[in-house]
Design a protein around this motif. Structure first.
Motif, mmCIF file in Angstrom:
data_model
loop_
_atom_site.group_PDB
_atom_site.id
_atom_site.type_symbol
_atom_site.label_atom_id
_atom_site.label_comp_id
_atom_site.label_asym_id
_atom_site.label_seq_id
_atom_site.Cartn_x
_atom_site.Cartn_y
_atom_site.Cartn_z
ATOM 1 N N PRO A 107 -4.989 -15.576 3.556
ATOM 2 C CA PRO A 107 -3.747 -14.912 3.107
ATOM 3 C C PRO A 107 -3.926 -14.064 1.859
ATOM 4 C CG PRO A 107 -3.702 -17.239 2.517
ATOM 5 C CD PRO A 107 -4.931 -17.037 3.365
ATOM 6 N N LEU A 108 -5.053 -14.236 1.163
ATOM 7 C CA LEU A 108 -5.276 -13.519 -0.101
ATOM 8 C C LEU A 108 -6.158 -12.296 0.052
ATOM 9 C CD1 LEU A 108 -5.871 -16.617 -2.407
ATOM 10 C CD2 LEU A 108 -3.728 -15.415 -1.956
ATOM 11 N N MET A 109 -6.513 -11.953 1.303
ATOM 12 C CA MET A 109 -7.443 -10.858 1.535
ATOM 13 C C MET A 109 -6.866 -9.879 2.555
ATOM 14 S SD MET A 109 -11.408 -11.167 2.836
ATOM 15 C CE MET A 109 -11.840 -12.279 1.489
ATOM 16 N N PRO A 110 -6.930 -8.574 2.302
ATOM 17 C CA PRO A 110 -6.453 -7.605 3.295
ATOM 18 C C PRO A 110 -7.163 -7.785 4.634
ATOM 19 C CG PRO A 110 -6.861 -6.519 1.201
ATOM 20 C CD PRO A 110 -7.411 -7.903 1.067
ATOM 21 N N VAL A 111 -6.456 -7.456 5.693
ATOM 22 C CA VAL A 111 -6.979 -7.674 7.040
ATOM 23 C C VAL A 111 -8.273 -6.893 7.270
ATOM 24 C CG1 VAL A 111 -6.512 -7.177 9.472
ATOM 25 C CG2 VAL A 111 -4.768 -8.305 8.065
ATOM 26 N N GLY A 112 -8.312 -5.646 6.825
ATOM 27 C CA GLY A 112 -9.515 -4.840 7.029
ATOM 28 C C GLY A 112 -10.733 -5.437 6.354
ATOM 29 N N ARG A 113 -10.539 -6.030 5.177
ATOM 30 C CA ARG A 113 -11.653 -6.661 4.457
ATOM 31 C C ARG A 113 -12.183 -7.869 5.237
ATOM 32 N NH1 ARG A 113 -15.578 -7.440 1.998
ATOM 33 N NH2 ARG A 113 -15.918 -5.419 2.926
ATOM 34 N N GLN A 114 -11.287 -8.585 5.911
ATOM 35 C CA GLN A 114 -11.708 -9.753 6.675
ATOM 36 C C GLN A 114 -12.516 -9.349 7.912
ATOM 37 O OE1 GLN A 114 -8.854 -13.095 6.883
ATOM 38 N NE2 GLN A 114 -7.430 -11.806 5.735
ATOM 39 N N LEU A 139 -9.715 -1.848 14.893
ATOM 40 C CA LEU A 139 -8.262 -2.014 14.809
ATOM 41 C C LEU A 139 -7.549 -1.073 15.770
ATOM 42 C CD1 LEU A 139 -7.769 -2.432 10.945
ATOM 43 C CD2 LEU A 139 -7.775 -4.218 12.694
ATOM 44 N N GLU A 140 -8.100 0.114 15.924
ATOM 45 C CA GLU A 140 -7.528 1.060 16.884
ATOM 46 C C GLU A 140 -7.747 0.575 18.315
ATOM 47 O OE1 GLU A 140 -8.062 5.764 18.216
ATOM 48 O OE2 GLU A 140 -8.917 5.049 16.324
ATOM 49 N N GLU A 141 -8.941 0.019 18.570
ATOM 50 C CA GLU A 141 -9.281 -0.431 19.916
ATOM 51 C C GLU A 141 -8.380 -1.574 20.389
ATOM 52 O OE1 GLU A 141 -13.121 -2.346 20.453
ATOM 53 O OE2 GLU A 141 -13.398 -1.241 22.330
ATOM 54 N N VAL A 142 -7.990 -2.457 19.475
ATOM 55 C CA VAL A 142 -7.124 -3.566 19.870
ATOM 56 C C VAL A 142 -5.647 -3.186 19.852
ATOM 57 C CG1 VAL A 142 -8.778 -5.310 19.123
ATOM 58 C CG2 VAL A 142 -7.022 -4.547 17.524
ATOM 59 N N PRO A 147 -3.905 2.009 12.076
ATOM 60 C CA PRO A 147 -5.060 1.205 11.636
ATOM 61 C C PRO A 147 -5.353 1.277 10.140
ATOM 62 C CG PRO A 147 -5.557 2.273 13.708
ATOM 63 C CD PRO A 147 -4.243 2.840 13.245
ATOM 64 N N PRO A 148 -5.286 2.458 9.488
ATOM 65 C CA PRO A 148 -5.540 2.467 8.041
ATOM 66 C C PRO A 148 -4.546 1.605 7.262
ATOM 67 C CG PRO A 148 -5.684 4.694 8.934
ATOM 68 C CD PRO A 148 -5.101 3.839 10.007
ATOM 69 N N GLY A 149 -3.265 1.693 7.638
ATOM 70 C CA GLY A 149 -2.263 0.882 6.964
ATOM 71 C C GLY A 149 -2.454 -0.601 7.235
ATOM 72 N N ALA A 150 -2.801 -0.949 8.488
ATOM 73 C CA ALA A 150 -3.028 -2.354 8.831
ATOM 74 C C ALA A 150 -4.238 -2.909 8.089
ATOM 75 C CB ALA A 150 -3.230 -2.491 10.339
ATOM 76 N N ALA A 151 -5.278 -2.077 7.904
ATOM 77 C CA ALA A 151 -6.476 -2.542 7.197
ATOM 78 C C ALA A 151 -6.155 -2.888 5.743
ATOM 79 C CB ALA A 151 -7.553 -1.461 7.249
ATOM 80 N N ALA A 166 -5.564 -8.542 15.126
ATOM 81 C CA ALA A 166 -6.560 -8.502 14.060
ATOM 82 C C ALA A 166 -7.613 -9.592 14.268
ATOM 83 C CB ALA A 166 -5.885 -8.674 12.702
ATOM 84 N N MET A 167 -7.160 -10.776 14.723
ATOM 85 C CA MET A 167 -8.101 -11.855 15.039
ATOM 86 C C MET A 167 -9.043 -11.443 16.166
ATOM 87 S SD MET A 167 -7.994 -14.749 13.327
ATOM 88 C CE MET A 167 -8.792 -15.729 14.577
ATOM 89 N N ILE A 168 -8.498 -10.750 17.163
ATOM 90 C CA ILE A 168 -9.317 -10.281 18.279
ATOM 91 C C ILE A 168 -10.324 -9.251 17.783
ATOM 92 C CG2 ILE A 168 -9.268 -9.023 20.480
ATOM 93 C CD1 ILE A 168 -6.574 -10.333 21.040
ATOM 94 N N ALA A 169 -9.898 -8.364 16.876
ATOM 95 C CA ALA A 169 -10.826 -7.371 16.313
ATOM 96 C C ALA A 169 -11.987 -8.055 15.604
ATOM 97 C CB ALA A 169 -10.077 -6.447 15.343
ATOM 98 N N MET A 170 -11.695 -9.122 14.842
ATOM 99 C CA MET A 170 -12.755 -9.867 14.171
ATOM 100 C C MET A 170 -13.701 -10.497 15.186
ATOM 101 S SD MET A 170 -10.553 -11.733 11.153
ATOM 102 C CE MET A 170 -11.971 -12.679 10.557
ATOM 103 N N ALA A 171 -13.119 -11.073 16.252
ATOM 104 C CA ALA A 171 -13.940 -11.749 17.262
ATOM 105 C C ALA A 171 -14.827 -10.774 18.015
ATOM 106 C CB ALA A 171 -13.041 -12.505 18.240
ATOM 107 N N LEU A 172 -14.360 -9.516 18.157
ATOM 108 C CA LEU A 172 -15.102 -8.526 18.939
ATOM 109 C C LEU A 172 -15.997 -7.623 18.083
ATOM 110 C CD1 LEU A 172 -12.303 -7.346 21.391
ATOM 111 C CD2 LEU A 172 -14.135 -8.977 21.851
ATOM 112 N N ALA A 173 -15.977 -7.833 16.769
ATOM 113 C CA ALA A 173 -16.664 -6.912 15.862
ATOM 114 C C ALA A 173 -18.127 -6.707 16.225
ATOM 115 C CB ALA A 173 -16.536 -7.408 14.420
ATOM 116 N N MET A 174 -18.822 -7.772 16.638
ATOM 117 C CA MET A 174 -20.250 -7.684 16.960
ATOM 118 C C MET A 174 -20.504 -7.617 18.457
ATOM 119 S SD MET A 174 -21.627 -7.427 14.067
ATOM 120 C CE MET A 174 -23.296 -7.436 14.694
ATOM 121 N N GLU A 175 -19.446 -7.310 19.240
ATOM 122 C CA GLU A 175 -19.550 -7.229 20.698
ATOM 123 C C GLU A 175 -20.258 -8.467 21.262
ATOM 124 O OE1 GLU A 175 -21.018 -3.529 22.144
ATOM 125 O OE2 GLU A 175 -19.643 -2.337 20.940
ATOM 126 N N PRO A 176 -19.653 -9.664 21.084
ATOM 127 C CA PRO A 176 -20.303 -10.909 21.511
ATOM 128 C C PRO A 176 -20.434 -10.997 23.023
ATOM 129 C CG PRO A 176 -18.025 -11.320 20.945
ATOM 130 C CD PRO A 176 -18.298 -9.906 20.547
#
Length: 542
Positions: A107-114, A139-142, A147-151, A166-176
């Protein structure tokens, strides 16, 4: 035939001494192939989420430990890897979408940073500029707007659906290669849920990702699953192709689960004479104002001119997405929120402008059941005391209030001896029954139920809905039933009121609206129900 992407063989997980059973998981075997969606279903406590945490090496040791078996991913036994090696795999080759993004996100960190942290941990050759560009692309893909504002936004500044994306974007970041999704759509509206499911299917198809999808929603299973695994008390009791399990379940437990799913078609209701009006709402308005000198000022018109009439013995459903104003209406009815305008008449008496002192005697006639019974029950008070509190406030003696509490527990299907237990000693379904008992202790004429079954398993949900129907008939209750689950609304509501952005866009008889919705928003809601073309076999056989 190629080897599966993920393979579990004989996996058992031991619980600590004193638990209700020795093993949380016992001899679990399952496979997930590349490009396949495997849905794992079952009630709370069946071992679904624990299977995911065992795969990821996130069991809460030393109290809960892996007791045997192998977990093979791309040829490596995850159960035997070092913590460092597991960390290298998690996030990079196996992505995880957690059930509740508000607790999973910092909760203390912007979404884009996470999102950027995942890239920085697993792709250290990327420059800062490349990481920022990749975050924007994810962020755009999900499908997150702006996206800039959401980040730049913090988790609490995004909607539930946007946080989940945003959780899905984190999970997909490295194309698992493998995506594990633990109840990712449970608390979402049908329209947001439909978009998330379509996104997961599209990503799985385009990237050939294997997906282990944990859910208790059989509509979701019907919408996306290739195969299904059914779990009960830590064991797999049935597995097979999705259509086979959904249309011809074999195991009695699977049949019971599938049979408990409410169909989307409203039942035939005999016309009943319209009773007297017990609650009349006219032109109800509520506006939220946030911010001040040092923050952005926001004005949100949550409820705009809402009007309806509730008759004796009737169930009026209020449906719509999060932010439509449903819960705000509920809370203004019982004066948990002050309305800004309009009229609320309970049995002919105006309550909107009544003072707190003047409204207290009226609470005998209108009570509320909350969505989260654990949050609404004082954890430091015993169940009997919680139920007896209302009668005591309204003048009952201690003995009379205690007798009422025991009678209410029996009425909602709990043993009166449960009066001495604390909320944490009950299951979710039992806590919801205690919430009902507390609301009914004053014998109200109107019961306001705000998403009372949204977080429950289908079997427990069916029990609570049957109980509500029985109590309504026995006590001549009138219900305001708020839900985003249109399957539930179809079964329990006599009339439906559809809300969108604070306004009522359509209302009428439930069967008529489901058969021929008039407003585009209502049509969009009904079209978004997952598995809407699937009819539970118990219903199809009737």
């Amino acid at each position: 035939m190629s080897a599966p992407l993920l393979s579990l063989r004989g996996v058992s997980v031991r619980l600590p001494k004193g638990a209700d059973r020795e093993f949380a998981l016992q001899d679990v075997d399952l496979d997930v192939a590349a490009g396949e969606i495997l849905c794992v279903v079952g009630e709370s406590g069946s071992g679904k989420s624990l299977t995911a945490t065992a795969i990821l090496g996130l069991l809460p040791a030393p109290r809960v430990t892996l007791a045997g078996g192998s977990i093979t991913f791309e040829g490596e036994d995850l159960a035997s890897l070092s913590p460092a090696r597991l960390r290298a795999i998690r996030g990079k080759r196996i992505g995880m979408i957690f059930q509740e993004p508000m607790t999973a996100l910092n909760p203390l960190m912007p979404v884009g940073r996470q999102v950027a942290e995942v890239l920085e941990e697993h792709a250290r050759d990327l420059t800062a500029a490349m990481v920022d560009a990749r975050v924007q692309l994810l962020l755009e893909e999900v499908g997150i707007p702006d996206p800039p504002g959401a980040a730049r936004a913090y988790p609490h500044e995004l909607s539930g659906g946007q946080r989940q994306r945003a959780m899905i974007a984190m999970a997909l970041a490295m194309e698992p290669k493998l995506l594990i999704a633990d109840e990712p759509t449970t608390a979402l509206d049908v329209t947001t849920q439909a978009r998330i499911l379509a996104l997961i299917k599209e990503i799985q198809s385009r990237r050939g990702t294997g997906v282990l999808f944990i859910t208790h929603d059989f509509g979701v299973v019907a919408e996306i699953a290739d195969r299904v695994v059914v779990m009960q008390q830590g064991r797999i009791v049935e597995t097979g192709p999705a259509q086979q399990v959904l249309r011809a379940p074999v195991h009695p437990y699977t049949r019971a689960l599938v049979g408990a799913v409410p169909p989307l078609t409203p039942p035939a209701r005999a016309p009943t004479p319209q009773g007297p009006a017990v609650l009349v709402v006219e032109g109800l308005r509520k506006t939220y104002r946030t911010g001040g000198l040092f923050g952005r000022r926001r004005v949100v018109a949550a409820v705009q001119g809402v009007s309806f009439t509730l008759h004796k013995g009737e169930t009026l459903g209020i449906v719509g997405e999060s932010g439509s104003g449903k819960s705000t209406v509920a809370r203004t009815l019982v004066k948990l929120l002050p309305a800004d305008g309009g009229s609320i008449r309970l049995n002919g008496t105006e309550v909107r402008e009544a003072t707190r002192t003047a409204f207290r005697p009226m609470t005998r006639h209108i009570q509320m059941v909350f969505q989260d019974p654990f949050a609404s029950l004082n954890p430091r008070r015993r169940a009997g005391d919680l139920i007896a509190q209302g009668p005591r406030i309204h003048g009952a003696s201690r003995a009379e209030a205690r007798a009422t509490a025991e009678r209410m527990l029996a009425l909602v299907g709990l043993d009166p001896s449960a009066a001495g237990r604390f909320p944490h000693e009950f299951s979710g379904g039992q806590r919801q029954r205690i919430g009902l008992a507390r609301a009914l202790a004053l014998e109200p004429a109107v019961l306001v139920a705000d998403e009372p079954v949204s977080a429950l398993d289908v079997s427990v949900q069916a029990q609570v809905l049957r109980l509500l129907a029985e109590l309504k008939q026995r006590l001549s209750l009138s219900l305001v039933f708020i839900t985003h689950d249109l399957r539930v609304a179809a079964q329990v509501c006599d009339r439906i009121l559809v809300m969108h952005r604070g306004e009522v866009v359509e209302q009428g008889e439930t069967a008529a609206i489901f058969a021929a919705p008039g407003h585009p928003y209502t049509r969009a809601l009904l079209a978004s129900v997952p598995g809407r073309g699937w009819v539970p076999p118990a219903v199809a056989a009737e």
